[in-house]
Design an enzyme around this catalytic site. Structure first.
Site, short mmCIF file in Angstrom:
data_model
loop_
_atom_site.label_atom_id
_atom_site.label_comp_id
_atom_site.label_asym_id
_atom_site.label_seq_id
_atom_site.Cartn_x
_atom_site.Cartn_y
_atom_site.Cartn_z
N HIS A 139 -11.35 -2.63 12.89
CA HIS A 139 -10.76 -1.42 12.29
C HIS A 139 -11.01 -0.38 13.23
O HIS A 139 -12.11 -0.22 13.37
CB HIS A 139 -10.93 -1.49 10.91
CG HIS A 139 -10.58 -2.50 10.07
ND1 HIS A 139 -10.70 -2.53 8.73
CD2 HIS A 139 -9.63 -3.61 10.12
CE1 HIS A 139 -10.01 -3.48 8.12
NE2 HIS A 139 -9.22 -4.17 9.13
N ARG A 394 -5.74 -13.49 9.36
CA ARG A 394 -5.32 -12.92 8.17
C ARG A 394 -3.78 -12.73 8.54
O ARG A 394 -3.33 -12.12 9.62
CB ARG A 394 -5.93 -11.49 7.96
CG ARG A 394 -5.45 -10.65 6.68
CD ARG A 394 -6.38 -9.59 6.29
NE ARG A 394 -6.29 -8.44 7.00
CZ ARG A 394 -6.13 -7.27 6.57
NH1 ARG A 394 -5.92 -7.00 5.35
NH2 ARG A 394 -5.87 -6.07 7.49
N GLU A 504 -5.37 -6.40 -3.55
CA GLU A 504 -5.62 -4.97 -2.87
C GLU A 504 -5.16 -3.88 -3.91
O GLU A 504 -6.06 -3.09 -4.29
CB GLU A 504 -4.90 -4.93 -1.56
CG GLU A 504 -5.28 -5.71 -0.53
CD GLU A 504 -4.77 -5.64 0.74
OE1 GLU A 504 -5.24 -5.03 1.57
OE2 GLU A 504 -3.75 -6.15 1.11
N ASP A 541 -7.11 -0.33 0.15
CA ASP A 541 -5.78 0.14 -0.32
C ASP A 541 -5.70 0.49 -1.87
O ASP A 541 -5.01 1.11 -2.39
CB ASP A 541 -5.09 -0.99 -0.17
CG ASP A 541 -4.25 -0.93 1.46
OD1 ASP A 541 -4.13 -0.03 1.87
OD2 ASP A 541 -4.54 -1.93 2.07
N ARG A 579 -14.87 -3.93 2.16
CA ARG A 579 -15.22 -2.47 2.21
C ARG A 579 -15.33 -1.90 3.30
O ARG A 579 -15.65 -2.56 4.65
CB ARG A 579 -16.98 -2.59 1.64
CG ARG A 579 -17.10 -2.90 0.17
CD ARG A 579 -18.50 -2.83 -0.12
NE ARG A 579 -18.86 -3.15 -1.61
CZ ARG A 579 -19.01 -2.30 -2.41
NH1 ARG A 579 -18.86 -0.84 -2.23
NH2 ARG A 579 -19.20 -2.36 -3.68
N ARG A 711 -2.13 3.30 6.99
CA ARG A 711 -3.18 2.69 6.63
C ARG A 711 -4.44 3.51 6.13
O ARG A 711 -4.41 4.72 6.48
CB ARG A 711 -3.67 1.92 8.02
CG ARG A 711 -2.82 0.87 8.38
CD ARG A 711 -3.54 -0.03 9.33
NE ARG A 711 -2.50 -1.19 9.75
CZ ARG A 711 -2.72 -2.31 9.13
NH1 ARG A 711 -3.52 -2.55 7.97
NH2 ARG A 711 -2.03 -3.58 9.57
#
Length: 881
Positions: A139, A394, A504, A541, A579, A711
């Protein structure tokens, strides 16, 4: 007031002085004096000396375009050096030094559990069966370039060398000279990436973390665990135990990232095998030098014959196969014809000869040799295997539904997407129970469906040890899971891969228990999962959707109910915690987070994402990694064997009461106030974040759209940059205010004392509020907002933030924030004179940037300086998103 540890303060001072010397040489003395003047003004401003604030702002506004970049770079570089000193301080081993960051030892925790009534047999069984998996994610939150990270790592090594009391003056001078060289190199290195890393680049960075840190750290940690377990129970770890596992999303996470294709995923699988073969080759070369003995068991002699050095014979054959494996992987990566003859592919190919050598040495009475480097390599082999990491896949649920729908339509079986959930399940189970292939020959699917099927094909060609979980985002019903299993089977999958629904949003979390119960009701699925299920809980999210307080409570309740449902169906549940690094994304001290989970939800297994800069802060150096592994392991064992008590009924009612108010207050601002999105866009650097080449993934799920399409990481990043920290407290302010009015603080205090979940929430809120800064937020508004209505909204939010701080202090019965965390509080105070100029500069640069964009062209120096302020503030805050 707590001061920094003298050793830490000395290192920060030394690194700062060496940086100053580099600046004096280039750009020169005048620039150095200007930077020092700005720093002095920032310090005076914090001390609230008369007129200092105006002096600081005046100095910064007078900077020419040529002065902008060296000034911003200087403050950014100092903050990175301060981080380096703090990181090293947490692992230093100087005689008489007790690190402020030391973690509780395995032996201490085992002793406490034994005193609490846990039998040696139960403790041994739980530790031997332990499953903790770290999932490294790319990320886009690692601001610092890899080039600079390597220089900082060597500086840390140099600090370690300085911590010897027996150094000669010349030796000390030599080490300091090397640190000075490295700082000069860093000062003359561009700290901003100008091109986004590809998904493959990110995967290589993940492999580098294993090569440079975890490869050394993991066997050392397992030695500690083995020794502590023997001391506590009389028995050590089984030879094939792998309590720690490493997985990754780098190259496998395609949710919202069009840059991750099946070709990328295939290349990452191959790169992992290449890197693993290369690392094991180094180990085998060392072992061949070590294992020169001639005594061997009959079992080993049967394999190699009556040779003089039997162990070297076994290891030599293994070395040849590793070389072939590495050559095969390299040729495959390059698209060449690859010879797969006699390569190592299944983990057993690697572990069998190593275990043969181990057994032989033990049989010959050479246990001390068997338990040396050979055991370390064996433990690496059982942990990392031949694939090196377990790659997760994913993908978003609708992509699988679309793939099945196209097949069904082509075969003339109906409109799958219009079917009820019952009809979808009946169809999917029927196909799964049947033997005929579903994918028709000569069928040309659409490009998106072709990509889904191609990904499944790549996955189906891997060994079980190469695969982590197939994570389905936006999952909400059993057909979401069943469709993935069907698509994998159609691609030739021969074993049951873990298929993991990710819940989420607030609605998804609330519906998760019912969704999983419906899935467990499917008899075919219960046989497929073999009594093991993984469910992922999304933190990012859910917080963006509902605010931090409501999200935390929804996550807690979902985990409770998911644990209960799994127990009802006789399924062992592993919760996968998505997390992030910041509180707004579920971050915070890991051991507190684990120990505050619902009782029974941590049942010997725990999976968690580690992302961006947090990978470096936790695993970047071998000793840091050992500390982190120890911290997680002790927390998971303790949460398993001595879970916290269930919350009392009136505590639950109070949480419902609080979150009803926090949710409404949060959404009234974020969703209902028409001024909120314009305020967010104008007062934060959100629009400029895209200029930072942070990662391969776009900042938005969709090219168009408002905050809902943004995001969670850039959402948090933007608010952190201007110090309003809104995602982490908005909603809690109203909940605490109304709790005070309703005389509920006594109940809240009893919740803090008796319920680790609530105590952790309050502590994390306090930490965020300590990072918030009303004056800096106000300056961004003054500089960037012209609209009076937006200014009014900003004033209201700052008033609410101030109120939240006051109510929290009242709740905790404190005069100041962080009274229980004096070291962290002082660290923030030390950083402020360096982060403050970056904040003021960023606001000014954003103003210049926007004015220049309106004229058609932004000066390069302004844009570069703006990027450096973002990186510097992220370093000062110790996190981005």
């Amino acid at each position: 007031m707590t001061e920094l540890h003298p050793d830490l303060r000395e290192n920060v001072r030394m690194l700062g002085e060496l940086l100053g010397q580099s600046i004096q040489k280039y750009p020169g003395q005048a620039c150095y004096e200007l930077i020092e003047e700005i720093r002095a003004a920032a310090k005076a401003d914090r001390r609230q000396e008369s007129g200092s604030g105006q002096r600081l702002v005046s100095l910064l506004r007078k900077l020419s375009d040529d002065e902008l970049l060296p000034v911003t770079r200087a403050f950014n570089q100092f903050l990175n050096l301060a981080n380096l000193a703090e990181q090293y301080h947490g692992i230093r081993r100087k005689r008489g030094h007790q690190s402020d960051l030391m973690v509780e030892s395995l032996s201490d925790v085992f002793g406490r559990l034994s005193e609490g009534g846990i039998s040696p047999e139960e403790l041994h069984r739980r530790v031997a069966d332990l499953r903790i998996e770290f999932v490294l994610t790319a990320h886009p939150t690692e601001v610092t370039r890899r080039t600079l990270i390597m220089k900082y790592d060597e500086m840390s090594d140099c600090l370690g060398k300085l911590d010897h009391d027996d150094l000669m003056p010349a030796e000390r001078d030599e080490i300091i000279s090397r640190i000075s060289q490295l700082i000069t190199e860093a000062w003359h290195t561009d700290e901003i990436r100008h091109e986004r890393p590809t998904a493959v680049d990110e995967a290589k960075w993940g492999f580098a973390v294993i090569e440079n840190s975890l490869w050394q750290a993991l066997p050392r940690f397992l030695r500690n665990l083995d020794t502590s377990l023997i001391d506590a129970t009389g028995r050590g770890l089984p030879l094939d135990a792998s309590p720690i596992r490493i997985a990754s999303w780098m190259g496998g996470d395609r949710d919202g990232n069009p840059n991750v294709t099946h070709d990328v995923t295939r290349e990452v699988f191959l790169l992992g095998r290449w890197m693993a073969a290369d690392l094991y080759l180094r180990d085998i070369q060392s072992l061949r030098a070590e294992l020169s003995m001639w005594q061997a068991s009959d079992e080993l002699r049967e394999q190699v014959g009556d040779v003089r050095e039997p162990y070297r014979q076994v290891l030599g054959a293994l070395r040849e196969r590793l070389i072939r494996t590495r050559d095969w992987a390299e040729a495959s990566i390059n698209g060449e014809v690859a010879d797969a003859t006699d390569i190592l592919f299944e983990n057993q190919d690697l572990t069998a000869p190593l275990e043969l050598c181990y057994r032989s040495l033990v049989d010959c009475g050479l246990e001390s040799i068997a338990n040396g480097p050979l055991l370390d390599t064996l433990r690496r082999a059982h942990t990392f295997g031949l694939p090196l990491i377990r790659l997760d896949i994913r993908q978003e649920a609708s992509r699988h539904a679309d793939a099945v729908a196209e097949m069904v339509d082509y075969l003339g079986l109906g409109d799958y997407l219009s079917w009820s959930e019952k009809e979808r399940q009946e169809f999917l189970i029927g196909e799964l129970q049947g033997r005929r292939p579903l994918v028709p020959r000569n069928w040309e699917p659409s490009a998106p469906v072709k990509e889904v099927l191609a990904t499944c094909d790549v996955v189906a060609r891997q060994t079980p040890q190469a695969l982590g979980s197939y994570v389905i985002s936006m999952a909400s019903k059993p057909s979401d899971v069943l469709s993935v299993i069907l698509l994998l089977r159609e691609s030739g999958m021969k074993f049951p891969m873990r298929v993991v629904p990710l819940f989420e949003t607030l609605d998804d979390l609330r519906g998760a228990p019912e969704s999983m119960a419906a899935l467990y009701e499917v008899e075919w699925y219960r046989e497929y999962c073999q009594g093991q299920q993984e469910v992922m809980i999304g933190y990012s999210d859910s917080s963006k959707d509902a605010g931090q307080l409501m999200a935390a409570w929804a996550q807690y309740q979902a985990q409770e109910q998911l644990t209960h449902v799994a127990h009802q169906y006789g399924v062992h549940l592993t919760l996968f915690h998505g997390r992030g690094g910041t509180v707004g994304r579920g971050g915070g001290p890991a051991n507190r987070a684990i120990l505050s989970q619902p009782p029974g939800s941590v049942n010997g297994s725990f999976r968690i994402t580690e992302q961006g800069e947090m990978i470096r802060f936790k695993f970047g150096l071998p000793q840091l990694a050992i500390q982190s592994l120890t911290l997680y392991t002790t927390a998971v064992i303790e949460a398993t064997l001595a879970p916290p008590p269930k919350p009392e009924d009136d505590w639950r009612e109070t949480m419902d009461w609080l979150t009803e108010r926090s949710l409404k207050a949060y959404r009234d601002v974020v969703r209902e106030n028409p001024d909120f999105v314009p305020y967010f866009r104008q007062v934060t650097p959100e629009q400029a974040l895209g200029k930072l080449a942070l990662g391969s993934r776009p900042a938005r799920r969709k090219a168009t759209g408002g905050v809902e399409s943004l995001r969670a990481i850039p959402w948090i990043f933007a608010w952190t940059q201007m110090r309003l920290m809104l995602p982490s407290w908005l909603g809690s302010d109203v909940a605490l205010e109304e709790a005070a009015r309703d005389h509920r603080f006594d109940v809240l205090r009893s919740m803090m004392n008796g319920w680790p979940f609530f105590r952790t929430y309050v502590d994390m809120l306090e930490m965020v509020l300590a990072k918030a800064d009303l004056r800096i937020a106000s300056y961004y508004e003054q500089t960037l907002l012209d609209d009076e209505e937006l200014q009014a909204l900003g004033a209201d939010l700052r008033t609410r933030l101030q109120g939240c701080i006051q109510r929290l202090l009242e709740l905790k019965q404190q005069d100041d924030l962080l009274e229980d965390e004096p070291v962290f509080a002082h660290s923030m105070r030390v950083r402020n004179p360096y982060t403050d100029p970056l904040h003021y500069l960023q606001a000014e640069l954003l103003r210049r940037d926007r004015e220049s964009e309106g004229k058609g062209e932004v000066p390069e120096l302004v844009e570069r300086a703006l990027k450096v302020t973002m990186a510097g503030i992220a370093a000062g805050m110790r996190n981005t998103g």
